[in-house]
Design a protein around this motif. Structure first.
Motif, short mmCIF file in Angstrom:
data_model
loop_
_atom_site.label_atom_id
_atom_site.label_comp_id
_atom_site.label_asym_id
_atom_site.label_seq_id
_atom_site.Cartn_x
_atom_site.Cartn_y
_atom_site.Cartn_z
N ARG A 102 0.83 -1.24 -0.13
CA ARG A 102 -0.06 0.19 0.14
C ARG A 102 0.98 1.36 -0.08
O ARG A 102 0.78 2.18 -0.69
CB ARG A 102 -0.94 -0.14 1.31
CG ARG A 102 -2.04 -0.93 1.14
CD ARG A 102 -3.07 -0.51 2.14
NE ARG A 102 -2.53 -0.60 3.40
CZ ARG A 102 -2.52 -1.62 4.33
NH1 ARG A 102 -2.93 -2.96 3.98
NH2 ARG A 102 -2.25 -1.49 5.52
N GLN A 105 2.53 1.96 -3.38
CA GLN A 105 1.30 2.35 -4.36
C GLN A 105 1.17 3.84 -4.06
O GLN A 105 1.15 4.65 -4.98
CB GLN A 105 0.15 1.37 -4.29
CG GLN A 105 -0.94 1.82 -5.19
CD GLN A 105 -0.52 1.69 -6.61
OE1 GLN A 105 0.46 0.98 -7.15
NE2 GLN A 105 -0.88 2.81 -7.68
N LYS A 108 4.10 5.88 -5.19
CA LYS A 108 4.17 5.85 -6.71
C LYS A 108 3.21 7.05 -7.39
O LYS A 108 3.69 7.78 -8.02
CB LYS A 108 3.82 4.65 -7.44
CG LYS A 108 3.97 4.61 -8.79
CD LYS A 108 3.49 3.16 -9.36
CE LYS A 108 3.31 3.16 -10.77
NZ LYS A 108 3.17 1.90 -11.40
N GLU A 109 1.86 6.86 -6.69
CA GLU A 109 0.79 7.96 -7.16
C GLU A 109 1.41 9.42 -6.72
O GLU A 109 1.18 10.37 -7.35
CB GLU A 109 -0.45 7.50 -6.30
CG GLU A 109 -1.10 6.29 -7.10
CD GLU A 109 -2.22 5.75 -6.27
OE1 GLU A 109 -2.40 6.14 -5.32
OE2 GLU A 109 -2.69 4.41 -6.59
#
Length: 139
Positions: A102, A105, A108-109
């Protein structure tokens, strides 16, 4: 033999309380090894593992994932106050793996959106998850 007492305190109470012959803390100024009769010191801790060599057996080492905090050493008592901590034996590895995924992710976002605040929070969450996974490997 002189011994120390190590207490790790979180908002939910004392999560660790044992006698130790040696403790290794990871502070913002580097590693700090503590032996009995150590001088009084207060140190800020990193998100890192805490190593406690127990007095009952020199090969008995407890590993604790500590998420930052403050350590006070005084009169053979080491008190660590932290937001959260987990002993290696208590870490849910699959939960830590999910937290790592999580955080990766989110990181990255946030980087794609150039959201500096979210990047920083995601990096901290990732560091905490990696620390828990690292400590769980000491079981």
């Amino acid at each position: 033999m002189t011994q120390m007492t190590v207490q790790v305190i979180t908002p939910s109470g004392i999560c660790y309380n044992h006698h130790a012959a040696f403790v290794l803390l990871n502070t913002v100024n580097g590693d700090l090894g503590i032996l009995p009769r150590h001088i009084a010191v207060i140190a800020t801790l990193n998100i890192e593992e805490l190593k406690v060599r127990r007095v009952d057996d020199e090969n008995h080492v407890d590993w604790i994932a500590v998420n930052g905090g403050i350590a006070e050493v005084k009169d053979n008592l080491i008190t660590i106050v932290t937001d959260s901590a987990e002993r290696a034996r208590d870490i849910d590895v699959s939960r830590a793996e999910r937290a790592k995924m999580r955080a990766e992710q989110r990181l990255k976002e946030a980087k794609a959106q150039k959201d500096i605040d979210t990047v920083k929070r995601a990096e901290i969450a990732l560091h905490k998850a990696l620390n828990r996974l690292n400590v769980s490997g000491h079981r």
